[in-house]
Each structure stands twice: as C-alpha cells, then as structure tokens.
Design a protein around this motif. Structure first.
Motif, short mmCIF file in Angstrom:
data_model
loop_
_atom_site.label_atom_id
_atom_site.label_comp_id
_atom_site.label_asym_id
_atom_site.label_seq_id
_atom_site.Cartn_x
_atom_site.Cartn_y
_atom_site.Cartn_z
N ARG A 8 0.83 -1.20 0.00
CA ARG A 8 0.00 0.00 0.00
C ARG A 8 0.87 1.26 0.00
O ARG A 8 0.54 2.24 -0.67
N ASN A 12 1.04 4.07 -2.84
CA ASN A 12 0.93 5.48 -2.46
C ASN A 12 2.02 6.32 -3.13
O ASN A 12 1.75 7.35 -3.74
N ALA C 217 -5.79 4.85 6.37
CA ALA C 217 -5.55 4.85 4.92
C ALA C 217 -4.30 5.67 4.60
O ALA C 217 -3.94 6.59 5.32
N THR C 218 -3.63 5.31 3.50
CA THR C 218 -2.52 6.14 3.04
C THR C 218 -3.12 7.38 2.37
O THR C 218 -4.32 7.42 2.08
N ARG C 219 -2.30 8.38 2.11
CA ARG C 219 -2.80 9.60 1.46
C ARG C 219 -3.54 9.24 0.19
O ARG C 219 -4.63 9.74 -0.08
N GLU C 221 -4.90 6.38 -0.76
CA GLU C 221 -6.14 5.65 -0.54
C GLU C 221 -7.24 6.60 -0.07
O GLU C 221 -8.38 6.50 -0.53
#
Lengths: 283, 341, 327
Positions: A8, A12, C217-219, C221
């Motif tokens: 993830r 990102n 969440a990541t940025r 996401e």
C-alpha cells in the motif's frame, strides 16, 4: 501483514509520482509552447515586422504593422461594447437585482459565454456585414465585444458582492443615496477586481481568430476608419501558417510570439493586480 | 465621476482618431476571390498603389467560390474567379456582372515523393484514376507506364484537393470531366465538388503547403505556387498525344484557338484544347465587375485599374509564370470596359 | 439632484406622472433603470442571436428536415447537404480529446489538490491557468509544425505496428486527421479539467479526508477511495465543460484535421468538424441553400454546447451545495 502495508505504501508513492508527472506534463506544455515560439518567433522578429506592410505573394520581407494596429482597433471597439454592458449589467445584478429577472440575466449570460466563437461570427456577419454590405472593423469589434460581455458581467457582479455590507450601510447612514453609494464607495472598493475582469476578458478575445474570419475579414493595407476590412494578428497567423511560403511561416512565428506574449502579459498583470488587491483587503 | 471622465476621454480619443485617419484618406477598394492568380494580383495592386498612392485595392484570396459569393452579397466591390460564373449564378446577381480575363494560368499536378527527383509524366487516365481513388499506389501501372526509368515506390498515394470553393478546382474538374466519363458522371465539374478521396487544403496556398509537408502526396495547384515553393510538377499528355509541361509557351498555345472565337461575355473553357504544343489544363482567370457601380470614385478607380492592367500590367505576368492574354482578346476587353457605368 | 434620504422618501412608490417625475429626479431610479437596461441587453442579444440563427437556416430545415442529421453527403454542386460527417467528426475528435485529457487532467488535479505541498500546488496551478489563456490559433500553429510531423513519423507508425489490428489505427499515415485534432484538443481542454476538478476536490469537507486517514488509509487511498468519489459529480461536470469547449474549437482543429467530410473508423483518416467547415466554407457558400446549411450547422453546435454547459453547471452546483449541506 507487513507485505500488505509495504504494497500500500508503494502504491501510495507510485501514485504520488504518477499524478505529479501528470501535473508536470500539463505545466511543461506551457513552457514548451513558450520556448518554441521564443525560439522560432524570436529569430523572425525585427523592426520590419512592426513597421512594414505585407509584401506581394511570394516576395520576401514585409511585416504586420497593419495587423497589429488592426488588432488594437478591434480590441478598443470590443471594449466599448463589452465593458459598459458587462460592467453596468454586473452592477445591476449585484446591487439592484430582483429574483427572477436577475436569474434570467445570469442564465443568459452563462449561455452566451458558452456559445462557440464561430457562431458569434455568424451572428455578427448577419447583423453588421450584410446590412452595411461591407466587411468591417465594426463587425469584428461587435463580435469580439459580445464575447467580452459574459466574463465582464459575472466578474463585476462577483467582485461587487465581495464588498462588505458595512461599507454600504455606513455610506447610507451618512445620508448618501443608493446610486451615490454605489458610484463613490462600492465600485471604487471593488475596482481592482473589476479591472482584473476587464483585462482577462480582453486577453481572451485578443487571441480569437474564428469570429474575425468573416467579419473583419483581412486587409493587405492600412484600414481607414471603422467601416473597412482590417488585418488582425490572429487571422494573419492562420493565413500564413497554412501557406507553403517559408517566409510566411517565419512571420507567423513572429506574430504568434507577439500575440502570445501580449496575452500572457495581460493575464499576469491581471492576476498580480488581483492578488495585491486581496492582500490589501485582508490587511 | 472618474469613470465618466475616463469614458469621455476615450470617446474623445476615438473621435480624434477617426478624424485623423479620415483626412488624406486613401480610397479603399475591396475585392476578393481566386487564389489562382493571387501572386500576380497582389503584385499588380502593389504596383498600382505605387503609381496611385491614394488608391488602395485590397484583395483577399478566399477562393473563387468566395469571390462569387461576396460579390453577389454585395460585400466586396469586385470579385475574381477562375471558374466563370454559371448562368444560374449570373441570374442571382442584382446587377449584371461582367467577366474580364486578366491572365492565363495553368493547373499543374504537383507531387512530393521521397526519392523521386525526376519529372513525372501523367496520362489523363492516371490523373482521373488517382483523384477518383481508384489508383491508390504510386507504382500502379497507369503511372509507371509512361515513366520508364523512374523508380516509383509501392506507397499509398495521398491525394490533396481544395477544401474551399475554388476556381482552380473548377479548372481541374473541368479537365477531368472532359477526359474521363466516369469522373463526369460520378463527380462532375465545379468550384466545390464531392471529392471521392483526399485531404483538403485551404486555397492554392493550403494545397501547396500540404503537398510540401506530406510525403507521397499529389495535388493540383496553379503553376506559380509550385515554382515559388520549388515543388516538382509533372507533364500531362494533351489531346494530340504529346506530354507537355506547363510553361508560357504551352499555356499561350492553349489559348490560341480563342483569340478569334472569344464569346462576348468572355466566358470560355480552354481545357483539353486542340494543338500539338498546347498544355491541356490551362485557363483564363477573370475579374468579376458589376456593370453598374454607384460610387463614382470607386467606378473610376476600378475602370482605370482594368485599363492599366490590360496595357501595362500584362508585362508583370510573365516573370510570375502567367501568360499574357492574346492581343485580340485585349482589344475586345477594352471595348467592353465602356459598358461599366 | 436630491440626495438626502428624506427626498428619496418623498418620491415613494407609484406610477402616476408626477410621482414618476419625482422618482426620476432622484438618482436612484435612474441608476436602477440604466443598469437594468444594460442587464436586459444581454438577454436581448442572446435572444437575437438564436433568432438570427433560426431564421437564417429556414431553407435547409424545410428542404431536408430531420434528414439533415442522417445523410452524409455534402455536395454543393448538386445541392445535397447532410450534417452527419461533421457531427461525427466533432464527436470523434472530442472523444479522443477527453480520453487523453481526463485521466491526465484528473491525475494532475488530484496531485494539486491533495498530494502536493501548498506552495508547489499554488505555483503549478498558476501556470496551468495561464495555459488556458493560450489562443486557439497558436495551438494550431504549433500543431502544424510539431504535432503533425510527430504523429506522421513516429506515433502513427508505432500505433499501426502495435495496435494495427484495430480499425482505429489503420490506413495511410497522413499526420493530419482525427488523431491530430484530438491530441490538440486534449491539450487545450486539460487546463479546464484540472482547474475545475481541483476546485471541486478542495471543496470536499476536511472531515471526510481526516476520517479516512484516521482509519489508517494512506494519502493516496484516502484520496482515491473517499475524496474523489465524493466529488465525482463535480468532476463529471468539469468533463462536460471541457467537452463543451472542445466542441466549439475552430482554428486549431481546422488547421490539422485534413478537411475531408467523410466518416471513417480510423483515427488516422482526415475528417471535418462543424466548426471547421463553417470557418472554411462560410465566405464562399454560393447559393442561399449552401449558406443556410452552414448556419444550420452553427445552430446545431450552439444547441450542443448549450445543453452540455447547462448540465455541467448543474453538476458542479450540486457538488458544491452538497459539500456545504453536509456541514
């Protein structure tokens, strides 16, 4: 679990990079256009370009003096039509407007804003060129002026609305009538924004070529007065770019540089003016 | 208050500007039309302006179709076309329109084939086939047959024609209609036809530009456009069977027959003429002048220009590869000028 | 001229001649009337425009009726006019433009609104807004001398060799054609997509983002799974705006599209758009039917952009209102 997180995070980072590339792509287009024009146009710019008339077909040399003056005349005329209607219309919407009529005006303004410039050219041809039986600077100015109206009107309205009510009320409390309040207090308070709007709409129509094709037409000589066809920078660029003569291509680059330079300069001035106005208001 | 002052100043400036320009105002005569003779016309109007500094004749090359249209609409003082106006178009005119032949020119097939520097020979069938879209490759037998010794590639032919209403197109399609029955029925002749294939360029300039920039292309342009841009152009086989290249001699030969038999209204077609040395795709080009011109000063300017053009102007034609009008036709035109009121 | 509130009060409402005169003497009524006239003139001009377009397209409307939109023959000699090739060309070039501009534009907008530091975002936005000001004819100028040769020499052969089995990438490589026009249009509408999408994304309430981030969440996401869907109606609106702009583009398109009214599946083929044919043939349409057929095309273009612009503004309005309503 760790792998999932790593993935993830990787996504990102990747997307940050990808979207950044998109943004950089968009930005680099402008620099590419500018650079290309400066390189090709700069080579072709000389004193002749600004002072001489076009030479007969196939002969080298000549310039676009008449096109530069022609464009200036067209813009002047366009402002005379577009600015009053846009400005006072905006004043009406901001200060006096009723509910339904104001809505109708706003709606039609947005409608007019979306009309393709070539269709406005058809309109100007029908109402100016045909009755007068002449292609003319007037027709071109009318077409461009109509295009200026929506931008000027909406922007004037928005900037006038931004002026705080307290200014209105203070003026009225001091005994000024409504129109005097507007004229001497509100409008001066918003003048930066309004000027910005006018500059931006000027820059927008300065580059328009399509509506001029059958209104102002073109002219190899100087255009006397307002009732004769006139050359203009955008139309000359078009004519010269699609032709086979290398000399014409050279001049098209030069004209493109001049036109783009003026348009960008006007835009920059407008934005700087606006941001200074904003900071002034904040302090 | 400030706004009022500013507006007043602006109005004053405008007024002064208009007055300043009106004084010593050169008279502007507006014309529009054919791109075919644009090089010679722009030279003529420039030279005439040098002789008569107070008269400016502004000519815009928007295509013969445009010239006819704007003349009919009354938005220009005179028009120009290389396709004579049809009876129907003449009927639409509010004032009778007179045709005045100005020069003789030629449509040449100009091409851009990488690696081919020789002059190609085209038969009428080859040209018709190419523009009908039936001959699609450069090494088609119809093209290679008369061009022994030239290595033509197996590439697709890019056809370029006019996108605007054009007298040059009229001349080209007039010729093709005469030499190809299929062309005549399928497409016909006119200033704006339904082209079976090809890219559209605006004006002779646009076609020349496209051919110059597009490899393996072929288009038709007036002779001077090919010459001025150093574009190769081919020879065409005429009705006598000879392959002729367009030049002053062959174009003049094409018009030789008309010297005696020119109709009174000067509308005549000289494509595919009889004559061993005649170039088959040549044509007169005409100025379209209304018979009645209400503005006295403009009428004088136009009449004087036409007279000058027929006498002194003709000498500028040959350096630009246009052929002069036959003497008998000039005499006839001088008489016809008197009909302009 | 009376300026005190008392004088204004005395004027009062009423339409009798004396009251009218008294009202007119007070500057307010004059100002109201004058500015009203200017505002009304906008309505007048727009109505007049539609009227002129309608009246001057009567001949082909009566002669062809709805067939105008279904026939593809454009033959001025035989007086046959069909709008289909131009509508096709307009739609195809706009579709290509959107296919290229929307992903890139949305990506850039996301970067500027969500992922980039404030200063970089502001600087880049400033430059992109300037890009929106570049005149169409300059794009055309650059298109002829840079995009067209590039397409002809490198891009089209490449597409042909890799994707040539698709009908979109077949045919000779002219350089000019649907693809060239589509690429230019993509560059021209991208700034609009970026700027409107960015505004719409910025209008999404902060708590949406914070909630997503709080949940781990990541940025990216948070942006892609929460913010963008929230703003998708507005983003759609920006796409409609861009489409409306692309439909009406004249100069750049007419310089690179090849000017051939034909309907071909291949993007390499030359085509024609409504705006381009009007620009090329308007001054020389001999015959009233011809000229009015062109004006009818103009009317069609007007209607298309009218509908699209209306939809676009509605969508953008819905998003911004929704944003405030939630708070």
């Amino acid at each position: 679990m760790n792998y999932r997180l790593m993935w993830r995070k990787a996504v990102n980072g990747m997307m940050l990079g990808l979207t950044g590339v998109c943004a950089l792509l968009a930005v680099s287009v402008l620099f590419f256009i500018l650079g290309y024009l400066v390189w090709h146009g700069g080579k072709a710019l000389n004193w002749d370009f600004f002072t001489k008339l076009p030479k007969p077909v196939g002969e080298e040399g000549g310039g676009m003096a008449n096109a530069i003056v022609g464009s200036a005349k067209l813009l002047l005329l366009a402002s005379l039509i577009g600015v009053p209607i846009g400005f006072f219309g905006g004043v009406y919407l901001a200060e006096f407007g009723g509910r339904t009529f104001a809505f109708l005006v706003r709606y039609t303004t947005d409608l007019l804003n979306g009309v393709p410039s070539i269709v406005i050219g058809i309109f100007a041809y029908s109402i100016v060129v045909l009755p007068f039986k002449h292609f003319s600077t007037l027709a071109g100015g009318v077409a461009l002026g109509i295009m200026m109206i929506p931008i000027t009107l909406r922007s004037t309205e928005n900037f006038l609305r931004l002026v705080p009510r307290s200014l209105h009320e203070a003026a009225m409390a001091l005994g000024a009538s409504k129109w005097k309040t507007i004229a001497t207090v509100v409008i001066p308070a918003a003048y930066r924004g309004v000027l910005t709007a006018i500059l931006l709409s000027l820059a927008r129509v300065a580059g328009e070529s399509a509506p001029l094709l059958f209104t102002a037409f073109s002219n190899r000589f100087w255009s006397p007065g307002w009732g004769q066809p006139t050359a203009s920078l955008p139309v000359m660029i078009f004519t010269y770019a699609i032709a086979p003569y290398e000399d014409w291509h050279r001049q098209a680059w030069a004209a493109g540089l001049v036109l783009l330079g003026l348009v960008l300069l006007t835009n920059l001035t407008a934005r700087v003016l606006m941001s200074r106005g904003m900071s002034a208001q904040r302090s | 208050m400030i706004m009022v002052k500013r507006v007043a100043m602006l109005a004053l400036l405008l007024g002064l500007g208009s007055i300043a320009q009106a004084q010593g105002d050169p008279m502007l005569v507006n014309g529009a039309g054919a791109t075919f003779p644009y090089p010679i016309y722009s030279k003529w109007f420039d030279e005439y302006h040098k002789l008569h500094p107070n008269i400016q004749i502004n000519y815009q090359s928007i295509g013969s179709g445009g010239g006819i249209r704007q003349l009919l609409a009354g938005t220009v003082d005179f028009g120009a076309s290389d396709g004579p106006m049809s009876d129907e178009q003449l009927g639409q005119a509010k004032v009778k329109v007179l045709h005045f032949p100005t020069v003789l020119g030629a449509d040449v097939p100009t091409y851009n084939i990488p690696g081919v520097t020789q002059e190609l020979k085209f038969t009428p069938d080859a040209l018709a086939g190419i523009f009908l879209g039936k001959i699609t490759k450069w090494n088609d037998p119809a093209i290679t047959a008369p061009n022994a010794g030239v290595k033509l590639p197996a590439d697709d032919i890019v056809v370029v024609h006019r996108s605007d209403g054009s007298g040059t197109s009229y001349i080209w399609t007039d010729y093709l209609s005469k030499v190809s029955e299929e062309w005549k029925t399928k497409v016909g002749k006119g200033t704006s036809v339904n082209w079976p294939v090809g890219l559209g360029g605006k004006g002779n300039e646009g076609v020349a530009g496209l051919v110059k920039q597009t490899p393996n292309s072929i288009g038709y342009v007036e002779l001077i456009y090919a010459i001025q841009n150093n574009q190769p152009y081919g020879q065409v086989r005429n009705s006598s069977g000879t392959f002729v290249k367009a030049d002053l001699a062959s174009v003049t030969a094409a018009a030789a027959g008309t010297a005696k038999s020119m109709p009174d209204d000067f509308r005549v077609s000289i494509t595919d003429p009889v004559g061993k040395t005649a170039y088959p795709i040549a044509s007169f080009t005409w100025l379209l002048v209304p018979e009645k011109i209400s503005d006295g000063a403009k009428k004088k300017a136009i009449v004087d220009f036409v007279r000058w053009m027929l006498k002194d102007g003709q000498k500028f034609a040959e350096p630009l590869a246009y052929a002069q009008i036959p003497k008998e036709v000039i005499e006839k035109e001088m008489k016809a000028i008197d009909r302009i009121q | 001229m009376a300026t005190s509130p008392i004088a204004v009060e005395r004027a009062g409402p009423g339409w009798g001649p004396r009251t009218l005169l008294r009202r007119l003497r007070s500057g307010d009524e004059i100002a109201h009337l004058a500015t009203l006239c200017f505002a009304a003139s906008v309505i007048l001009i727009t109505t007049w425009l539609v009227y002129v377009l309608w009246v001057n397209s009567a001949l082909p409307r009566h002669k062809f009726g709805l067939h105008f939109f279904l026939t593809s023959v454009w033959d001025p000699i035989f007086d046959q006019f069909g709008a289909l090739p131009f509508i096709y060309g307009t739609l195809v070039t706009s579709a290509v433009a959107l296919l290229l501009a929307v992903p890139a534009g949305l990506g850039a907008a996301i970067f500027l609104a969500e992922l980039a530091p404030q200063r970089i975002s502001d600087a880049l936005t400033f430059v992109i807004d300037l890009l929106a000001a570049v005149p169409s004819v300059i794009y055309g100028l650059l298109g002829i001398f840079t995009v067209v040769p590039l397409l002809r020499k490198y891009v089209q052969p490449f597409l042909h060799s890799t994707l040539g089995f698709l009908p979109f990438f077949q045919g000779p490589h002219y350089g000019v054609g649907f693809l060239a026009a589509g690429v230019l249009l993509a560059v021209m509408v991208m700034p609009f997509i970026i700027s409107v999408s960015r505004e719409v994304l910025l209008a999404v309430p902060v708590d949406q983002r914070e909630a997503a981030l709080a949940l781990g969440a990541t940025r990216w996401e948070a942006t892609w799974k929460v913010v963008v869907p929230y703003a998708r109606i507005g983003i759609l609106g920006s796409v409609f705006l861009a489409l409306a702009r692309a439909l009406g583009e004249t100069m750049a398109v007419t310089m690179v599209i090849g000017n051939n009214p034909q309907i071909k599946a291949s993007l390499f083929a030359p085509g024609y758009t409504i705006a381009a044919v009007i620009a090329n043939e308007f001054t020389e349409a001999t015959g009233d039917l011809y000229l009015q057929a062109l004006i009818e095309l103009g009317l069609v273009l007007f209607l298309l952009t009218f509908i699209l612009n209306g939809l676009a503004r509605l969508l953008i309005l819905l998003t911004t209102q929704r944003g405030t309503a939630q708070e």
